[in-house]
Every structure is written in structure tokens, then in C-alpha cells.
Design a protein around this motif. Sequence first.
Motif, short mmCIF file in Angstrom:
data_model
loop_
_atom_site.label_atom_id
_atom_site.label_comp_id
_atom_site.label_asym_id
_atom_site.label_seq_id
_atom_site.Cartn_x
_atom_site.Cartn_y
_atom_site.Cartn_z
N MET A 41 8.14 -9.98 -15.99
CA MET A 41 7.28 -8.89 -15.52
C MET A 41 8.03 -8.00 -14.53
SD MET A 41 4.38 -9.19 -17.06
CE MET A 41 3.24 -8.24 -16.07
N HIS A 42 8.91 -8.58 -13.76
CA HIS A 42 9.72 -7.78 -12.84
C HIS A 42 10.82 -7.02 -13.59
CE1 HIS A 42 7.90 -9.31 -9.16
NE2 HIS A 42 7.93 -10.52 -9.70
N VAL A 43 11.39 -7.67 -14.60
CA VAL A 43 12.46 -7.04 -15.37
C VAL A 43 11.97 -5.76 -16.04
CG1 VAL A 43 13.99 -7.30 -17.36
CG2 VAL A 43 13.75 -9.17 -15.71
N VAL A 44 10.75 -5.80 -16.58
CA VAL A 44 10.21 -4.63 -17.29
C VAL A 44 9.55 -3.65 -16.33
CG1 VAL A 44 9.92 -5.93 -19.42
CG2 VAL A 44 8.01 -5.77 -17.80
N GLY A 45 9.60 -3.92 -15.04
CA GLY A 45 9.11 -2.97 -14.05
C GLY A 45 7.64 -3.04 -13.74
N LEU A 46 6.98 -4.15 -14.09
CA LEU A 46 5.54 -4.26 -13.84
C LEU A 46 5.23 -5.09 -12.60
CD1 LEU A 46 4.19 -4.83 -17.47
CD2 LEU A 46 4.16 -2.72 -16.14
N ALA A 59 -3.04 -17.13 -14.49
CA ALA A 59 -2.76 -18.26 -13.62
C ALA A 59 -4.05 -18.92 -13.15
CB ALA A 59 -1.95 -17.79 -12.41
N LEU A 60 -5.01 -18.13 -12.70
CA LEU A 60 -6.25 -18.68 -12.18
C LEU A 60 -6.97 -19.52 -13.23
CD1 LEU A 60 -8.53 -18.77 -10.00
CD2 LEU A 60 -9.44 -16.68 -11.07
N PHE A 61 -7.02 -19.04 -14.46
CA PHE A 61 -7.74 -19.73 -15.52
C PHE A 61 -6.86 -20.70 -16.30
CE2 PHE A 61 -10.63 -15.78 -15.63
CZ PHE A 61 -11.51 -16.36 -14.73
N ASN A 62 -5.61 -20.85 -15.88
CA ASN A 62 -4.68 -21.74 -16.57
C ASN A 62 -4.65 -21.44 -18.06
OD1 ASN A 62 -2.78 -23.84 -16.67
ND2 ASN A 62 -4.34 -25.38 -17.14
N ASP A 63 -4.64 -20.16 -18.37
CA ASP A 63 -4.69 -19.70 -19.76
C ASP A 63 -3.28 -19.23 -20.14
OD1 ASP A 63 -6.83 -19.50 -21.76
OD2 ASP A 63 -6.19 -17.42 -21.93
N LEU A 64 -2.39 -20.18 -20.29
CA LEU A 64 -0.98 -19.86 -20.45
C LEU A 64 -0.44 -20.17 -21.84
CD1 LEU A 64 0.09 -21.16 -16.96
CD2 LEU A 64 0.09 -18.79 -17.70
N ASP A 65 -1.33 -20.42 -22.79
CA ASP A 65 -0.89 -20.68 -24.15
C ASP A 65 -1.05 -19.47 -25.06
OD1 ASP A 65 -0.11 -23.28 -23.66
OD2 ASP A 65 -2.12 -24.09 -24.03
N THR A 66 -1.49 -18.33 -24.52
CA THR A 66 -1.56 -17.12 -25.32
C THR A 66 -0.14 -16.61 -25.58
OG1 THR A 66 -1.67 -15.70 -23.37
CG2 THR A 66 -3.76 -16.48 -24.28
N LEU A 67 0.00 -15.78 -26.60
CA LEU A 67 1.31 -15.21 -26.93
C LEU A 67 1.87 -14.44 -25.74
CD1 LEU A 67 3.57 -14.51 -28.90
CD2 LEU A 67 2.17 -12.59 -29.71
N PHE A 68 1.02 -13.67 -25.08
CA PHE A 68 1.47 -12.90 -23.93
C PHE A 68 1.98 -13.81 -22.83
CE2 PHE A 68 0.39 -11.27 -19.69
CZ PHE A 68 1.20 -10.15 -19.65
N ALA A 69 1.18 -14.81 -22.47
CA ALA A 69 1.56 -15.69 -21.36
C ALA A 69 2.83 -16.47 -21.68
CB ALA A 69 0.42 -16.64 -21.04
N VAL A 97 5.89 -13.89 -21.40
CA VAL A 97 6.33 -13.42 -20.09
C VAL A 97 6.85 -14.55 -19.21
CG1 VAL A 97 4.79 -11.43 -20.14
CG2 VAL A 97 4.03 -13.56 -19.04
N THR A 98 6.51 -15.80 -19.55
CA THR A 98 7.01 -16.92 -18.75
C THR A 98 8.20 -17.61 -19.40
OG1 THR A 98 5.42 -18.45 -19.79
CG2 THR A 98 4.74 -17.35 -17.75
N ALA A 99 8.63 -17.11 -20.56
CA ALA A 99 9.73 -17.78 -21.28
C ALA A 99 11.07 -17.61 -20.58
CB ALA A 99 9.81 -17.24 -22.72
N PHE A 100 11.19 -16.59 -19.72
CA PHE A 100 12.48 -16.30 -19.08
C PHE A 100 12.49 -16.69 -17.60
CE2 PHE A 100 12.03 -13.52 -22.72
CZ PHE A 100 13.24 -13.70 -23.38
N GLY A 101 11.57 -17.55 -17.23
CA GLY A 101 11.57 -18.05 -15.87
C GLY A 101 10.32 -17.71 -15.10
N PRO A 124 6.21 -21.83 -10.95
CA PRO A 124 5.60 -21.23 -9.75
C PRO A 124 4.31 -20.47 -10.06
CG PRO A 124 7.96 -20.83 -9.79
CD PRO A 124 7.60 -21.40 -11.13
N PHE A 125 4.25 -19.84 -11.23
CA PHE A 125 3.06 -19.08 -11.63
C PHE A 125 1.88 -20.04 -11.82
CE2 PHE A 125 0.72 -16.41 -14.84
CZ PHE A 125 0.46 -15.35 -14.00
N ILE A 126 2.12 -21.14 -12.51
CA ILE A 126 1.08 -22.14 -12.71
C ILE A 126 0.62 -22.71 -11.37
CG2 ILE A 126 0.60 -24.45 -13.63
CD1 ILE A 126 2.43 -23.75 -15.99
N SER A 127 1.57 -22.98 -10.51
CA SER A 127 1.25 -23.55 -9.20
C SER A 127 0.40 -22.58 -8.37
CB SER A 127 2.54 -23.90 -8.44
OG SER A 127 2.26 -24.41 -7.16
N ALA A 128 0.74 -21.30 -8.41
CA ALA A 128 -0.06 -20.31 -7.68
C ALA A 128 -1.49 -20.27 -8.21
CB ALA A 128 0.59 -18.93 -7.78
N GLY A 129 -1.63 -20.39 -9.53
CA GLY A 129 -2.97 -20.42 -10.12
C GLY A 129 -3.76 -21.62 -9.67
#
Length: 549
Positions: A450-455, A465-475, A478-482, A486-491
Amino acid sequence: MFTHLSVTTGLPRHDTARSLRPSRSSSTTSSGIPDLADSPRTALDVQVTGGTVRGVRDGSIVAWRGIPYAAPPVGPLRFRAPQSVIPWCGVRDASRHRDVASQIPRNSLRSKIARQLASEDCLTINVLAPTVGRRTRLSLPVMVFIHGGGYSIGSAQDFPQQGPSFVRTGRVVYVNFNYRLGALGYLDFSGYSTPERPIENNLGLRDQLAALEWVRSNIRSFGGNPNNVTVFGESAGGNAALTLMATPAARGLFARVIAQSPPPGAAYAPELTRGWAEEVVNELRAITPDAVGETSDAAQLLIEADAGQLMLAALAVQVRTPDAQPGTFCLAPVVDGDLLPEHPVDAFRRGHTHHVPLIIGTNYREGSAFGRRVDILPQSPQRIQALFERAPEGTHDAMRAAYPGLPTKHAASDFGGDFAFWFPSVTVGGLHSRVAPVHFYRFDLAPRLMHVVGLGATHGIELFALFNDLDTLFARSVTAFGGRKPFISAGERMRRHWLHFACTGVVEASWPNYTEQDRQTLIFDEVDRVECDPRGEQRQVWQEFWPTL
């Protein structure tokens, strides 16, 4: 100005209207009798307003879905306030979701559901409860989520893990629901009302009130406490939560509120909303040239138009409004002096809101995705200039200094996001702190891509993160590169805070109150921290630049 990161834009194909026509669920007979009318009763049967519903067990959760909380707003009930539930005989199948509100179908990364049936018959509510609550008849706290989507798209089916992520703790009963959207829920056609065919306004807001009244009347049957309800929502849902705080009819329906990334300024006077309604009627005439064409018959045209045609007409106005009237969005509550007596921000300023505890906050870069996917914020040079022309001239230099490079892309996206979300939210937080406890947060964490693409931490990102909904294609992408862990933990930490607030009425001791004096803010990041008045200099610039908020 309040829609999720995943919304795509662009005019739909002309066959879209056909796909939005009301449809009847295959699980209901042609006469409307529920599937299970003759079925013997089970432990999952619950008596609610209208009849008996049967849920379904899923591990440690019992779910009841698609329960009517009002009569279908179809036929003579289109553009009318929600009416009482139509009773049914026998047992109604509540094992699955029903139709979502009529809307323009768009590709969505928020949901695993490939295709959702949409219709005007959409006023249904869903309840998830822990099985332990059913066994012991606990009176659990209730969390009611209002979905976002710019009051034009979205449904209770967005983020499939939103409810289970809370209910599996065994601490709460979780509720969400559908409400009318777009032209059918958030345009003010009341100027075309006649004694023979009344047309009311604020229909989506009225639906939300009806859903909360249903919760008050029925939630004990699911193990919930009607006197311990937390309303929370994100984006348009956050706006809805704040608007309910300023709605006298909502008094007593909730005990506390969480508003995530709300656009508090999105409510408008009838002079403006009825102008948008007139534009939609004109668009509708263009879409349906063979239909009624006389001004005096506009009400008939609205009543008889296909839902898809109404949505297309509203979309045309929605697309051009940000240029015609920068800083506004045509799908929003109307300050009608009746249901909504005053603008919500004015109600907060005057202390006229419900004095309940409030959690409110935004993401670090709310506006970064809008110029790319949803072009509705004041981010273009022309829109920004229009806002500058309305601001006191002596504040212009300070605002340009606060956003170096304005109106270049990066600065413009932050300016637009701060105008719509951040500055009005800190304003509301400060005002409400005069009468009730307020806790402010900022969500800074985003996966590396998300930072690499400027968002960065853009609008809506925290929901994954809040809903632990990280199995979507989008999630997954965007988490495949690191940054996934930490994102899951923040959620998890955010969810823990939300649960503590809903269950106890207060936040954890590590999160101080937000006041106008120190503005202490909880920053969700790889390591959470509390900051005093973050971005305070920009806040002060905004207070001079936009004092009428």
C-alpha cells in the motif's frame, strides 16, 4: 464522499437496470409463505416481531439471517417511511442472507460473494450470537454495525468475517442490516409529494431507526441486552452513526457509538437536496423518454420507474455534483427540520446530540485512494480553487503551506481527505467531549504494498484488519509483499478496544480521554502510541480556513 477503497467507478452498461429489478427469493413461495411453515420447532427457533425464525449453527456461533425488520418498501410503500413487519405463518428460514438494497452492481474487493441479488425488498436484519449465550440465557452486550458505501452501494454481506470475528469471543451479540440506498434511500423527493401519494425523505435514516427499534424489541430473544447497544459504522456508516446521535427519535436506542472514518459534514439543507432531486427527475426523463414527461407528473414517474433506472439517473447526478458543487455529495441525509432538526455538526456544537460515549477516528491518508477509484473529493485544481474562494482570503497562504505542492496529486489527495474526514472528525470529537467521554484514534498501519503504490493507510483499509477479513483477493495481494503479521496484530488490538468499549462502556486505561485542551489520540501502528494533538498545526489552519464547519 464516503465510500470504500474497493469501489470501482465508471458508468455501468445499459443492461444494468434490468439486473436491479425486484426479485423473489427462491426459498419463498409465490404467496410469500416461508419455506419451513410446516416444519416442527427446534432449539434454533426464535420468536420475533412478525413470527418465528429458524437460525443455523456454525461451530460456536448461531446465525439468524434475512429477518424482516419492516415491511418491504415496494409498490405503494416506495419512498415511504418503513412500515410494520408483515406477519408470517409457521417458521421462517433464517439460515441465509436475503436480497441487498437496489444498487448499481460494481466489482468489489470487500466481499467474497461473487454476485448478490439486489431488490427493493431489502429491509432485513441479521443476528449472530455465541452458542454459550443461548445455553445460559446471558444478557450480552449488543454491537450493531452500519455498513458504508457512500449511501449508494454496500450491504450487510460486506466483509463476511465482520460478525464472527466479534462473536467468537463469546462476549457480544452482533447485528447488521440492509437499508435503502441511492435514489430510493438518500435523495429528497419530498418536494414531489402529494396528498394522494405521499413521498418522505431521509428514508435510509428512517430504515436505520427502524432496525434499531427492532433490536430494542427483539434482541433479548437472542441473548442480547437491549439496554447495552453499541452502534458502530465506517464511512457512510460512520456518518449514519453520528447522524443518529443528532436524531431525536433515536434517543434510548443505543448506549454508545463508534464512528470510523465518518464524513460528519455530509448532511444538507432542503434547498440543496431538492435541487439534486430535480436533476435526478430530469435524468430519469432522459432515460425513459416514452414515460411521463410533464413536470406535474414527476411523482408518477418516480413511482413507476424501474429501480435500475432510478439508480442510473442518480449516478449521473452523483458523478457531476463534485464539480458542480465542490465539497458536497448528493446522496446524504437532509436537514429537514423534522426528523433531523439541525445539521449534525451544529447539534454537536450546541450540545443537542445524545450524550453517549463516543469513539471516533480516521485513517492516516483517507483521501489517497479516491482520486484513483472514486472521483468525488475536492482533489482537482478546480474543486480546490472553489473551496479556496469560499474560505477567508487571509487563510490561503497558511493552507498552501500546510499542504506543500498543492494542488499536485499527493498534496491534493491529502487535502481532500482531510476536508471530508479528518478535520470534521476532530471537530466533532472536540465538541462532543464537552458533554460526554470521547476517545479519538488514528489508524496508521498499512501493508508494505500500500505504501509502494502511494496509498498508505487509506480510507477503509482498517476494516480488513478489524474484521480479520484477510482471505479476500485484495487482502492477500496487498499483504503478500510484507506487513501481514503487523496488520493482523493491529486489527486484533483494535477489535479488543472495540469489544472492551461495547462490554464495559469505557475504554482501556491506556487510552486517555480526548478533550479540546490536549486532544490525546491513540495511534494504531506496529507499536501503538498516544500522541497529544497530532497534526495540531494543520488542525489550527483548518479552523481558520473553514470556520463554518
